[in-house]
Design an enzyme around this catalytic site. Structure first.
Site, short mmCIF file in Angstrom:
data_model
loop_
_atom_site.label_atom_id
_atom_site.label_comp_id
_atom_site.label_asym_id
_atom_site.label_seq_id
_atom_site.Cartn_x
_atom_site.Cartn_y
_atom_site.Cartn_z
N CYS A 1 74.17 32.43 12.16
CA CYS A 1 74.88 32.16 10.90
C CYS A 1 76.32 31.75 11.12
CB CYS A 1 74.83 33.40 9.99
SG CYS A 1 73.17 33.91 9.50
N HIS B 1 79.32 42.75 13.00
CA HIS B 1 79.08 41.96 14.20
C HIS B 1 79.02 40.48 13.84
CE1 HIS B 1 78.12 45.52 16.68
NE2 HIS B 1 77.58 45.99 15.56
N HIS B 2 79.31 39.66 14.82
CA HIS B 2 79.26 38.21 14.61
C HIS B 2 77.85 37.71 14.90
CE1 HIS B 2 81.02 34.16 14.31
NE2 HIS B 2 80.12 33.84 15.23
N CYS B 3 77.30 36.96 13.97
CA CYS B 3 75.96 36.37 14.14
C CYS B 3 76.12 34.94 14.63
CB CYS B 3 75.19 36.40 12.83
SG CYS B 3 73.58 35.58 12.93
N SER B 4 75.57 34.65 15.80
CA SER B 4 75.68 33.31 16.36
C SER B 4 74.85 32.30 15.57
CB SER B 4 75.23 33.32 17.82
OG SER B 4 73.90 33.80 17.93
N CYS C 1 66.99 37.66 11.21
CA CYS C 1 65.53 37.57 11.11
C CYS C 1 65.10 36.12 10.90
CB CYS C 1 65.03 38.43 9.95
SG CYS C 1 63.23 38.40 9.77
N CYS D 1 70.61 36.61 7.98
CA CYS D 1 71.03 37.86 8.61
C CYS D 1 70.67 39.02 7.69
CB CYS D 1 72.53 37.84 8.88
SG CYS D 1 72.94 37.43 10.58
N CYS E 1 80.85 36.64 10.72
CA CYS E 1 80.80 38.07 10.94
C CYS E 1 80.09 38.72 9.75
CB CYS E 1 82.20 38.64 11.11
SG CYS E 1 82.92 38.32 12.74
#
Length: 370
Positions: free
Chosen positions: A142, A137-140, A153, A159, A145
């Site tokens: 960081c 999944h893509h972390c907004s 956290c 992430c 993906c």
């Protein structure tokens, strides 16, 4: 208005505030326990030695696992999941979603991808310009993906995913043990200091009680902080132990991955024992040490769902396209990695029946989760 790069710098600095808070609390707890309790309060030398040895063991493991969780960079998909230059240009030129999906299906035909979106589309990240592996999944926060992303956290400013999930679990476990040990050993002195304070207020304080020094404030506060953190972390640790046993991420708990036969929240569960080995590795002697021992590469994950006999998978996929509800995506033919084969070596196959297929064989097979 401040330039965008200035705002980003401010956001990055503010993101470290929770970590700095935890670091300050841990540093203060070290001082309060070692100096104020063990040096100035406890009179028995044997008791001091035992407390200090056990305390430093739990402290080192706690700080080590916390450090690894913070500074282990989240694993991202390899280059094979990126579109070629020609496909990327063609994808950007196309305006119709159907045509874009056709480009993605053609690019993903040789990739080990077994899950799709809820609408049966290939999972593609426009930000990173790559086809998402299963469980990626893509972390907004960081802006990348993350493989097998669990969550972002703020307390570690990182992430939690494939590369550091084991470290995160050990961090929770050792923080629990740290808080439990501190609270348990401080309790008797907490009671004595608390009684001392009450008797002093009543002007009935015996002379043989603990000395009335500033150590009592550290001891009293240390017990409250340790007990508070223990209670709050216990629920989080219990939840993630349940997730490991089910082989799910936090994201998958709220949104089940969609396989060929539809959503299945237990699609990646191999049984509790194998689920543990997937996160902690094959060698149990390394399970409690914050070093990376997780199985696989983060891009391939065994699953209990398979449409055909694994031995015939390659031949069948070459002869006819695999069936899927509303999708023409071919079933990937990439074999399982060596570490994953160790997980599946002892498993037997079983037979299911479906409305469209007869005697569908299932077992454990390589797959990705949305």
């Amino acid at each position: 208005m401040a330039p965008s790069h200035v705002l980003k710098c401010c956001q990055k600095v503010l993101a470290w505030v929770p970590v700095a808070f935890i670091a300050l609390v841990v540093a203060w707890s070290y001082y309060a326990y070692v100096v104020e309790l063990c040096v100035f309060t406890i009179s028995s030398t044997a008791e001091k030695v035992v407390y200090l040895v056990v305390f430093h063991l739990s402290f080192v493991m706690f700080v080590w696992s916390y450090w690894k969780t913070i500074f282990t960079y989240p694993a991202s998909p390899s280059n094979e999941f990126c579109l070629s230059k020609a496909d990327k240009e063609q994808y950007e030129k196309e305006e119709r979603p159907e045509s874009q999906q056709e480009i993605l299906r053609r690019a993903a035909k040789d990739l080990p991808i077994y899950t799709t979106t809820a609408s049966r589309a290939i999972r593609y990240c426009d930000r990173c310009q790559l086809i998402k592996p299963d469980r990626c999944h893509h972390c907004s926060a960081c802006d990348i993906c993350v493989l097998k992303m669990d969550h972002h956290c703020p307390w570690v400013n990182n992430c939690v995913g494939f590369s550091n999930y084991k470290f995160f679990l050990l961090f929770l476990m050792y923080s629990l043990l740290y808080c439990l040990f501190v609270a348990a050993t401080v309790l008797q002195y907490f009671i004595k200091f608390w009684t001392l304070c009450r008797r002093k207020a009543a002007e009935n304080c015996p002379k043989n009680e603990l000395p009335d020094t500033h150590a009592k404030f550290h001891v009293l506060f240390l017990f409250f902080v340790a007990a508070m953190f223990f209670i709050s972390i216990l629920s989080l640790f219990s939840y993630h132990c349940w997730l490991v046993g089910k082989n799910r991420s936090t994201i998958e708990t709220f949104r089940a991955p969609t396989f060929r036969n539809g959503p299945d929240k237990n699609g990646f569960s191999l049984g509790c024992s194998k689920n543990l080995r997937e996160v902690f590795g094959d060698e149990k002697k390394y399970w409690l040490i914050p070093i990376f021992t997780s199985l696989g590469d983060g891009c391939n994950f065994p699953t209990r769902l398979v449409i055909m006999d694994p031995e015939q998978l390659t031949v069948s996929s070459q002869n006819e396209p695999a069936k899927s509800s509303g999708s023409n995506q071919s079933f990937p033919t990439r074999p399982l990695s060596e570490s994953q084969n160790r997980l599946l070596a002892s498993d037997s196959q079983w037979v299911e029946s479906g409305p469209e297929e007869e005697n569908v064989k299932s077992g454990f097979c390589n797959t990705f989760c949305a």
